[in-house]
Scaffold this motif. Sequence first.
Motif, PDB file in Angstrom:
ATOM      1  N   MET A   1      21.376  -7.604  11.124  1.00  0.00           N
ATOM      2  CA  MET A   1      20.997  -7.469   9.707  1.00  0.00           C
ATOM      3  C   MET A   1      19.727  -6.629   9.601  1.00  0.00           C
ATOM      4  SD  MET A   1      23.071  -9.426   7.770  1.00  0.00           S
ATOM      5  CE  MET A   1      24.187  -8.282   8.498  1.00  0.00           C
ATOM      6  N   TYR A   2      19.754  -5.684   8.673  1.00  0.00           N
ATOM      7  CA  TYR A   2      18.636  -4.746   8.627  1.00  0.00           C
ATOM      8  C   TYR A   2      17.310  -5.444   8.301  1.00  0.00           C
ATOM      9  CZ  TYR A   2      18.781  -4.732   3.498  1.00  0.00           C
ATOM     10  OH  TYR A   2      18.732  -5.081   2.191  1.00  0.00           O
ATOM     11  N   GLY A   3      17.402  -6.615   7.623  1.00  0.00           N
ATOM     12  CA  GLY A   3      16.180  -7.340   7.250  1.00  0.00           C
ATOM     13  C   GLY A   3      15.267  -7.604   8.430  1.00  0.00           C
ATOM     14  N   ARG A   4      15.891  -7.916   9.575  1.00  0.00           N
ATOM     15  CA  ARG A   4      15.084  -8.305  10.730  1.00  0.00           C
ATOM     16  C   ARG A   4      14.251  -7.166  11.270  1.00  0.00           C
ATOM     17  NH1 ARG A   4      17.519 -13.527  13.228  1.00  0.00           N
ATOM     18  NH2 ARG A   4      19.112 -13.908  11.683  1.00  0.00           N
ATOM     19  N   LEU A   5      14.695  -5.948  10.991  1.00  0.00           N
ATOM     20  CA  LEU A   5      13.924  -4.796  11.452  1.00  0.00           C
ATOM     21  C   LEU A   5      12.570  -4.744  10.768  1.00  0.00           C
ATOM     22  CD1 LEU A   5      16.832  -2.210  11.313  1.00  0.00           C
ATOM     23  CD2 LEU A   5      15.957  -3.423  13.309  1.00  0.00           C
ATOM     24  N   LEU A   6      12.475  -5.441   9.633  1.00  0.00           N
ATOM     25  CA  LEU A   6      11.236  -5.381   8.855  1.00  0.00           C
ATOM     26  C   LEU A   6      10.234  -6.451   9.274  1.00  0.00           C
ATOM     27  CD1 LEU A   6      12.928  -4.808   5.407  1.00  0.00           C
ATOM     28  CD2 LEU A   6      11.819  -3.092   6.831  1.00  0.00           C
TER      29      LEU A   6
ATOM     30  N   GLN B   1       4.614  -8.854   9.908  1.00  0.00           N
ATOM     31  CA  GLN B   1       3.632  -9.442  10.833  1.00  0.00           C
ATOM     32  C   GLN B   1       2.316  -8.678  10.761  1.00  0.00           C
ATOM     33  OE1 GLN B   1       4.251 -12.182  12.689  1.00  0.00           O
ATOM     34  NE2 GLN B   1       6.199 -12.056  13.798  1.00  0.00           N
ATOM     35  N   VAL B   2       2.420  -7.339  10.709  1.00  0.00           N
ATOM     36  CA  VAL B   2       1.209  -6.512  10.635  1.00  0.00           C
ATOM     37  C   VAL B   2       0.453  -6.806   9.343  1.00  0.00           C
ATOM     38  CG1 VAL B   2       0.362  -4.138  10.401  1.00  0.00           C
ATOM     39  CG2 VAL B   2       2.146  -4.685  12.091  1.00  0.00           C
ATOM     40  N   LEU B   3       1.193  -6.853   8.220  1.00  0.00           N
ATOM     41  CA  LEU B   3       0.559  -7.132   6.925  1.00  0.00           C
ATOM     42  C   LEU B   3      -0.166  -8.483   6.965  1.00  0.00           C
ATOM     43  CD1 LEU B   3       3.434  -5.982   4.523  1.00  0.00           C
ATOM     44  CD2 LEU B   3       1.212  -4.865   4.829  1.00  0.00           C
ATOM     45  N   LEU B   4       0.482  -9.477   7.604  1.00  0.00           N
ATOM     46  CA  LEU B   4      -0.122 -10.803   7.706  1.00  0.00           C
ATOM     47  C   LEU B   4      -1.378 -10.765   8.564  1.00  0.00           C
ATOM     48  CD1 LEU B   4       2.758 -13.407   8.150  1.00  0.00           C
ATOM     49  CD2 LEU B   4       1.123 -13.249   6.280  1.00  0.00           C
ATOM     50  N   ALA B   5      -1.288 -10.055   9.685  1.00  0.00           N
ATOM     51  CA  ALA B   5      -2.425  -9.973  10.603  1.00  0.00           C
ATOM     52  C   ALA B   5      -3.617  -9.313   9.918  1.00  0.00           C
ATOM     53  CB  ALA B   5      -2.019  -9.192  11.854  1.00  0.00           C
ATOM     54  N   GLU B   6      -3.322  -8.341   9.064  1.00  0.00           N
ATOM     55  CA  GLU B   6      -4.415  -7.655   8.342  1.00  0.00           C
ATOM     56  C   GLU B   6      -4.826  -8.421   7.098  1.00  0.00           C
ATOM     57  OE1 GLU B   6      -2.653  -3.890   7.596  1.00  0.00           O
ATOM     58  OE2 GLU B   6      -3.081  -3.105   9.608  1.00  0.00           O
ATOM     59  N   ASN B   7      -4.160  -9.554   6.838  1.00  0.00           N
ATOM     60  CA  ASN B   7      -4.457 -10.372   5.657  1.00  0.00           C
ATOM     61  C   ASN B   7      -4.334  -9.546   4.362  1.00  0.00           C
ATOM     62  OD1 ASN B   7      -4.840 -12.887   4.747  1.00  0.00           O
ATOM     63  ND2 ASN B   7      -7.049 -12.958   5.098  1.00  0.00           N
ATOM     64  N   ASP B   8      -3.354  -8.665   4.337  1.00  0.00           N
ATOM     65  CA  ASP B   8      -3.167  -7.742   3.213  1.00  0.00           C
ATOM     66  C   ASP B   8      -2.285  -8.403   2.143  1.00  0.00           C
ATOM     67  OD1 ASP B   8      -2.510  -5.751   1.459  1.00  0.00           O
ATOM     68  OD2 ASP B   8      -1.847  -4.321   2.992  1.00  0.00           O
ATOM     69  N   ILE B   9      -2.939  -9.187   1.279  1.00  0.00           N
ATOM     70  CA  ILE B   9      -2.192  -9.995   0.301  1.00  0.00           C
ATOM     71  C   ILE B   9      -1.353  -9.124  -0.631  1.00  0.00           C
ATOM     72  CG2 ILE B   9      -2.448 -11.585  -1.659  1.00  0.00           C
ATOM     73  CD1 ILE B   9      -4.778 -12.830  -0.177  1.00  0.00           C
ATOM     74  N   ALA B  10      -1.955  -8.051  -1.135  1.00  0.00           N
ATOM     75  CA  ALA B  10      -1.214  -7.159  -2.044  1.00  0.00           C
ATOM     76  C   ALA B  10      -0.018  -6.544  -1.311  1.00  0.00           C
ATOM     77  CB  ALA B  10      -2.128  -6.067  -2.579  1.00  0.00           C
TER      78      ALA B  10
ATOM     79  N   VAL C   1       1.683  -7.852   1.238  1.00  0.00           N
ATOM     80  CA  VAL C   1       2.736  -8.854   1.425  1.00  0.00           C
ATOM     81  C   VAL C   1       3.508  -9.045   0.124  1.00  0.00           C
ATOM     82  CG1 VAL C   1       3.207 -11.285   1.904  1.00  0.00           C
ATOM     83  CG2 VAL C   1       1.522 -10.053   3.268  1.00  0.00           C
ATOM     84  N   LYS C   2       2.775  -9.110  -0.984  1.00  0.00           N
ATOM     85  CA  LYS C   2       3.437  -9.284  -2.295  1.00  0.00           C
ATOM     86  C   LYS C   2       4.395  -8.122  -2.562  1.00  0.00           C
ATOM     87  CE  LYS C   2       2.487  -9.906  -7.222  1.00  0.00           C
ATOM     88  NZ  LYS C   2       3.404  -8.841  -7.631  1.00  0.00           N
ATOM     89  N   GLU C   3       3.921  -6.915  -2.292  1.00  0.00           N
ATOM     90  CA  GLU C   3       4.739  -5.726  -2.519  1.00  0.00           C
ATOM     91  C   GLU C   3       5.983  -5.774  -1.631  1.00  0.00           C
ATOM     92  OE1 GLU C   3       3.929  -1.061  -1.991  1.00  0.00           O
ATOM     93  OE2 GLU C   3       2.175  -2.240  -2.604  1.00  0.00           O
ATOM     94  N   PHE C   4       5.785  -6.176  -0.375  1.00  0.00           N
ATOM     95  CA  PHE C   4       6.873  -6.308   0.585  1.00  0.00           C
ATOM     96  C   PHE C   4       7.960  -7.229   0.026  1.00  0.00           C
ATOM     97  CE2 PHE C   4       8.968  -8.441   4.100  1.00  0.00           C
ATOM     98  CZ  PHE C   4       9.166  -7.445   5.045  1.00  0.00           C
ATOM     99  N   CYS C   5       7.540  -8.395  -0.475  1.00  0.00           N
ATOM    100  CA  CYS C   5       8.512  -9.371  -0.966  1.00  0.00           C
ATOM    101  C   CYS C   5       9.174  -8.896  -2.257  1.00  0.00           C
ATOM    102  CB  CYS C   5       7.846 -10.718  -1.222  1.00  0.00           C
ATOM    103  SG  CYS C   5       7.207 -11.469   0.270  1.00  0.00           S
ATOM    104  N   ASP C   6       8.405  -8.237  -3.111  1.00  0.00           N
ATOM    105  CA  ASP C   6       8.980  -7.773  -4.373  1.00  0.00           C
ATOM    106  C   ASP C   6      10.032  -6.688  -4.151  1.00  0.00           C
ATOM    107  OD1 ASP C   6       7.521  -9.522  -5.853  1.00  0.00           O
ATOM    108  OD2 ASP C   6       5.927  -8.122  -6.382  1.00  0.00           O
ATOM    109  N   ALA C   7       9.885  -5.937  -3.049  1.00  0.00           N
ATOM    110  CA  ALA C   7      10.777  -4.799  -2.812  1.00  0.00           C
ATOM    111  C   ALA C   7      12.162  -5.244  -2.327  1.00  0.00           C
ATOM    112  CB  ALA C   7      10.156  -3.854  -1.797  1.00  0.00           C
ATOM    113  N   LEU C   8      12.229  -6.435  -1.740  1.00  0.00           N
ATOM    114  CA  LEU C   8      13.498  -6.864  -1.122  1.00  0.00           C
ATOM    115  C   LEU C   8      14.197  -7.917  -1.967  1.00  0.00           C
ATOM    116  CD1 LEU C   8      12.212  -7.328   2.532  1.00  0.00           C
ATOM    117  CD2 LEU C   8      13.644  -5.472   1.695  1.00  0.00           C
TER     118      LEU C   8
ATOM    119  N   ARG D   1       2.093 -18.809   4.072  1.00  0.00           N
ATOM    120  CA  ARG D   1       1.097 -17.753   3.808  1.00  0.00           C
ATOM    121  C   ARG D   1       1.751 -16.576   3.091  1.00  0.00           C
ATOM    122  NH1 ARG D   1      -1.858 -15.569   8.758  1.00  0.00           N
ATOM    123  NH2 ARG D   1      -2.584 -14.027   7.253  1.00  0.00           N
ATOM    124  N   VAL D   2       2.967 -16.229   3.515  1.00  0.00           N
ATOM    125  CA  VAL D   2       3.675 -15.121   2.860  1.00  0.00           C
ATOM    126  C   VAL D   2       4.006 -15.504   1.418  1.00  0.00           C
ATOM    127  CG1 VAL D   2       5.802 -13.770   2.824  1.00  0.00           C
ATOM    128  CG2 VAL D   2       4.649 -14.225   4.998  1.00  0.00           C
TER     129      VAL D   2
END
Lengths: 448, 448
Positions: A1-6, A11-20, A22-29, A48-49
């Motif tokens: 499933m292509y989702g897993r490629l993401l 993980q990178v967004l979480l490690a950088e604590n990039d809240i905006a 992560v939100k954008e990531f979730c809104d896009a899918l 956290r996500v």
Amino acid sequence: MYGRLLLPELQVLLAENDIAGVKEFCDALYPAVTAEILAELESQKVWRVLSCCEAQKQAEIFQFLPLPQQIEIVGVIERGPLSKLIEEMAPDDRVDLLSRMDDEHVEELLPLMAQAERSDIRKLLSYPEDSAGAIMTTEYASLPENITVAQALERLRQQAPDSEIISYIYVVDEGRRLQGIVSLRELIFTRPARPLSEITNRDVISVRVDDDQEFVAQQMARFDFIAIPVVDHQNQLVGIVTHDDAIDIMQEEATEDTYRLAAVEPLEDSYLSTPLKTVIQKRVGWLIFLLVPSFLAAKVLEHFEGVSDRFEWLVLFIPLILASGGNAGSQSATLIIRAMALESNIQREELRALLHKELQLGLLLGSMLSVISFLVSWAFTSQLIQASVVGLAVFLVVLMGISAGGMLPMGFRKLGMDPALMSNPFITALVDILGLIIYFQVALYLVG
Amino acid sequence: MYGRLLLPELQVLLAENDIAGVKEFCDALYPAVTAEILAELESQKVWRVLSCCEAQKQAEIFQFLPLPQQIEIVGVIERGPLSKLIEEMAPDDRVDLLSRMDDEHVEELLPLMAQAERSDIRKLLSYPEDSAGAIMTTEYASLPENITVAQALERLRQQAPDSEIISYIYVVDEGRRLQGIVSLRELIFTRPARPLSEITNRDVISVRVDDDQEFVAQQMARFDFIAIPVVDHQNQLVGIVTHDDAIDIMQEEATEDTYRLAAVEPLEDSYLSTPLKTVIQKRVGWLIFLLVPSFLAAKVLEHFEGVSDRFEWLVLFIPLILASGGNAGSQSATLIIRAMALESNIQREELRALLHKELQLGLLLGSMLSVISFLVSWAFTSQLIQASVVGLAVFLVVLMGISAGGMLPMGFRKLGMDPALMSNPFITALVDILGLIIYFQVALYLVG
């Protein structure tokens, strides 16, 4: 499933604590895709996500997670945000979750929720598991009879955001009793001044709140419905069951039947997420129970010890005799159990026709296997008499196996029990005992 | 089903040749219910009933009849009315029927139909069985991008009667390439002057026309869709698959897997309506094939004849040893095959985790059954050494059975074959051979 490629990206967004981010990531899918990615993470990280998202998105994604994971995550969320998350969830998914949580935990959460949600939850929780009430959602669109089409559309505009599906709108009287159904399509394509009652279809099919979920799904499949209304004993509309639930129920019931056929008690969750201890509980009971007929088979063999001593070659074909009868019997039981599961309204005459068919099959399949077994065992032993014993025994045992496999599930059904309880291993075990008796009697008759 | 109670009434109407009465009867009931009643009648009578109804009602009822009955009825209708009936049917149901009819008969009928229907039929007939193209319908609502919401509603008003579902409307460009999706709900609740392109959701999930039907159903279940658009290799919209098809496919696939697990080749129709000859064809192949391992088991027993001569009690427990291993192995195979069927995107690590779990289960269930078998056979024979042989053999055979049941379906999957081909009777047959070898080796080791 292509989702897993993401997943690495997240993980990178979480490690950088990039809240905006992560939100954008979730809104896009799609929520279903995000949930598949989150299923790979541990509970703390999932939360956290989710906490980066808006409340509604949070609930949408959360609902797509497998139930065991939902329960784990619920354990790491504080009461405040958790009660908000649960408030946002669809009523049916919410109740699925709450009914699996500790009662104490639920009682802690309920006071934090709005009154309306709270009483909705208490009501849904009160319905028995596997009933229409337990799987329905309370998010549907309903309208009173005595308004016009224009007024109806205006009211829908107000209540629509809360309604899971508005392809059908339910028309109720002052006592909330179900009067009929209107499709959104008719509503749009009708003159606005027309009274709603004129376009209401009053011949509406509904299920009762205490109907079994399997019946509900079968009704939906029978009429090709997107949703079916659920009413209580006063015919008051209390909820709807939607097409996605019908698919889930069908899958669940098919899985249960498949498990039962292999003598495994149904699991609540997927096999992957069921803990070892539970799997053992679901398997060991039947395995131990099935030892009983095996010891009975030993008793039978002991009884015929004199015969097998005299004719040692008899022992060689025991696996053949038992397997032929068991396999043919399992085939019949499986075909009949599945036929009964698929056609809930199967009639007595049809059952009789099925049984007649099994007997014919027993004679025909028995003959074919008998001829082959006769020839091969003749080649094997070069003794015509030995081959005759094997051939005749195979014929009788296959006939007996098919008769047992056909009749026992029907008998179980007649007794009001689940025919799938008549598992293939159990049929095989019965065939073992009877098969050995038949085999040795044939031997005694032909050579003894 | 309450519908059947009405059969006598219909019979009376037919006997009195009361055409208006029959028409009224059919109009009063849901097409699905009428079809259930008609399923009890012979083809000639069914057609007499249907020909009393209007063309559209005729087709609606006919579509709910089981396919084998549809084919029978088609044989008694003259070409003129038959081509009309087929024209009125939904494109997907129509193609299901035509693909099962004689090619000659179809070629006779096609010239009688309107050009548009004819080319639609030829196109749908050209897709491979079990592909998205073969199950999709061409009745959907689509709109161009460059119009306003008001224009969109006006266009829908014109094409809606033909569209099976208009909860979603598909937005296409001039080349009919799929651009996005709009829900009917959004369309109604948006300012009429707004351009359609502004409310189009462009992140649309579709399937390809040659995707497997099982994949299509899984995608629909995954996203809880009511319908999913089907596109060709140029991303042109060619049809939609609807929620009722998803349910049918899921049922069909679950039935196929259940049959395979019991070593029955999948049937095209329900077991009830499949003729005896076909049932035999679907069952006898596997039954004969399964004789092979049974004769191998005979060879094994022959090899160990010296041992069983010396220790005659060994024979008594052969059914016990074989059944324990076979039952435990079937349980594992069933659980793993069903898990793989339900989660198409199961990962390699998850499979490894499953296998690890099976090995643990093998050790634990093997131990439990071993202890019980040891105790019971001790009580049975009063010989500690004999009970030890049985106990140890049960442990090893259960461990072997569970390992085989767990690993073989995974191996089949890895080879790109259907894991459900690894049927329980086949696993049991393998366990028989290996189980006998283990049993006699244990005996030789402990007593020989």
